[in-house]
Design an enzyme around this catalytic site. Sequence first.
Site, mmCIF file in Angstrom:
data_model
loop_
_atom_site.group_PDB
_atom_site.id
_atom_site.type_symbol
_atom_site.label_atom_id
_atom_site.label_comp_id
_atom_site.label_asym_id
_atom_site.label_seq_id
_atom_site.Cartn_x
_atom_site.Cartn_y
_atom_site.Cartn_z
ATOM 1 N N ASP A 161 -88.516 20.275 -24.352
ATOM 2 C CA ASP A 161 -87.361 21.104 -23.989
ATOM 3 C C ASP A 161 -87.064 20.790 -22.525
ATOM 4 O O ASP A 161 -87.428 19.729 -22.046
ATOM 5 C CB ASP A 161 -87.656 22.589 -24.238
ATOM 6 C CG ASP A 161 -86.366 23.366 -24.497
ATOM 7 O OD1 ASP A 161 -85.399 23.178 -23.747
ATOM 8 O OD2 ASP A 161 -86.321 24.165 -25.447
ATOM 9 N N HIS A 184 -85.365 17.839 -22.643
ATOM 10 C CA HIS A 184 -83.933 18.131 -22.647
ATOM 11 C C HIS A 184 -83.277 18.218 -21.290
ATOM 12 O O HIS A 184 -82.176 18.736 -21.186
ATOM 13 C CB HIS A 184 -83.667 19.443 -23.399
ATOM 14 C CG HIS A 184 -83.956 19.361 -24.852
ATOM 15 N ND1 HIS A 184 -84.032 20.463 -25.656
ATOM 16 C CD2 HIS A 184 -84.196 18.297 -25.637
ATOM 17 C CE1 HIS A 184 -84.305 20.073 -26.888
ATOM 18 N NE2 HIS A 184 -84.413 18.773 -26.890
#
Length: 374
Positions: A161, A184
């Site tokens: 993430d 991410h």
Amino acid sequence: GVSYNIWTPINFGTLTNVEISVQGNLSYPTNITTIQNIVANTTIYTGFWFDIAGTNVTLKGNTEPQWGWVDGHGQQWWDAMNQTNRPHGWRFKVTNGIIQDMKLWKSIAWNFSLAGAKNVRAFQNTIKCISDSSSFPFNTDGFAVGGTNLVVENNYIYNGDDCVTAGNGATNVLFQNNYCEGGHGLSIGSLGSGGSASYVTNVTFQNVVMKNHLYGARFKSWTGGQGLASNITWRNIVLQHVKFPIYVTQNYWDQGKGPKPNSTSTTSTHLENVLFDNFSGDIDDLPEALEVLRVPAFPTLAGTMFLVPPAKSPSSSTFTLEPATTNIVARHVNGIRTDKGVPVQVMCDNSTITSDPGFVCQNGPFIPTPVGYM
Ligand SMILES: *[C@@H]1O[C@H](CO)[C@@H](O)[C@H](O)[C@H]1NC(C)=O
Ligand SMILES: *[C@@H]1O[C@H](CO)[C@@H](O)[C@H](O)[C@H]1NC(C)=O
Ligand SMILES: *[C@@H]1O[C@H](CO)[C@@H](O)[C@H](O)[C@H]1NC(C)=O
Ligand SMILES: *[C@@H]1O[C@H](CO)[C@@H](O)[C@H](O)[C@H]1NC(C)=O
Ligand SMILES: *[C@@H]1O[C@H](CO)[C@@H](O)[C@H](O)[C@H]1NC(C)=O
Ligand SMILES: *[C@@H]1O[C@H](CO)[C@@H](O)[C@H](O)[C@H]1NC(C)=O
Ligand SMILES: *[C@@H]1O[C@H](CO)[C@@H](O)[C@H](O)[C@H]1NC(C)=O
Ligand SMILES: *[C@@H]1O[C@H](CO)[C@@H](O)[C@H](O)[C@H]1NC(C)=O
Ligand SMILES: *[C@@H]1O[C@H](CO)[C@@H](O)[C@H](O)[C@H]1NC(C)=O
Ligand SMILES: *[C@@H]1O[C@H](CO)[C@@H](O)[C@H](O)[C@H]1NC(C)=O
Ligand SMILES: CC(=O)N[C@H]1CO[C@H](CO)[C@@H](O)[C@@H]1O
């Protein structure tokens, strides 16, 4: 030389002048149901498996390769794609603190939260949430930095993430000289969810290698949000197979729950003095990148996380802005190349831009303007 079973959460309470030294290995329970039952029980679970608050606190790991690992046994959770009652990792709500040499192995989800922390330096920590299977390590964020006067540097973060996420309250944050892989992006947000007001100011991300990340620099605020994100800089960012080097969304909404809510420009989280400076490296030229990513990796989240319009994009800088934006500039980003050698594209709505963003604001090729070289 000892492995400890941390079978229940540890709430350290409020500490003063304390060093916590993690020399042996620590293990979360291996039984998913056991953890879920604990997380569901607010009598014993404060929101974090390890909860530390106070003043003058050092959290220090072991530098020997075989010891000092905190093993979350996250693989089984990722494989089962079970997101029910997942525990958060470490809360470090400390004034005058250090997090050093800590090592996290396969966290179930999330990692270090510095929300509400003040004067904290986190360095030489290692986060390895690397999946052995095709299942994705959901939400294994690296550092959440919603605090004041925070320095996060020289860390190795391989996760699924945001490598770092600066949420509401982030003030004077420096994230530098870190290595980020698999996740991410270097993120601000999400700000202003449910019409709330969020404030983030003076946040710098610099000298970071971003390998195999979905985004490089990422800003996300919800449509209808309020507040201000100001004086934000991403600088000297090296991209290796990143899909979207710069991605700014000021009008995010949960598309799984219906169409974009009606809102006026006066209720967007304002964005002011935002600089993207000196990006280089390569981006994956996958026009269908979003589709590839959410199927099969994100089956349960399709339509929520990645279908931010415009949904389909060539590898590009993407600015989807509301008019509540002042002075957002990308410069020296011309060192970005696509892996296939095709020209870099941008997506930018010129009706939302009042100043030169450093390139021609259009849906089309990346053409730097003189401001982009200043
Ligand atoms: C996990 O714990 C639950 C009850 O807490 C038990 O029913 C189950 O058999 C355990 N699973 C394994 C694999 O040990
Ligand atoms: C929560 O944990 C406490 C302490 O272990 C226990 O007494 C209580 O029964 C638990 N509550 C539930 C709903 O399991
Ligand atoms: C924290 O450390 C500083 C510097 O050593 C010291 O001046 C201060 O009194 C300490 N704070 C507390 C609450 O003990
Ligand atoms: C400590 O944990 C890590 C990560 O799980 C593991 O690789 C290592 O072998 C463990 N060390 C010992 C001495 O068991
Ligand atoms: C996740 O865990 C919950 C609670 O144990 C269970 O009810 C659910 O079926 C699990 N979901 C998946 C996808 O395994
Ligand atoms: C902004 O944050 C940096 C740390 O990144 C700090 O050195 C600087 O003093 C801050 N600037 C202001 C105006 O507070
Ligand atoms: C942003 O930086 C400018 C100039 O460095 C400063 O004048 C302004 O007060 C800062 N904004 C905030 C909200 O701190
Ligand atoms: C741009 O970033 C690269 C990679 O971090 C660095 O080597 C280079 O010195 C930077 N250029 C400038 C002018 O700071
Ligand atoms: C937004 O406004 C339009 C026109 O007034 C209306 O048709 C639409 O249903 C509204 N959408 C939502 C999500 O409220
Ligand atoms: C903005 O974009 C539209 C559509 O691409 C174009 O027709 C118009 O000339 C552009 N305006 C400016 C000021 O660049
Ligand atoms: C423990 C921890 O770090 N939790 C944070 C992880 O990141 C998410 C947002 O990305 C935060 O909401 C958590 O607080």
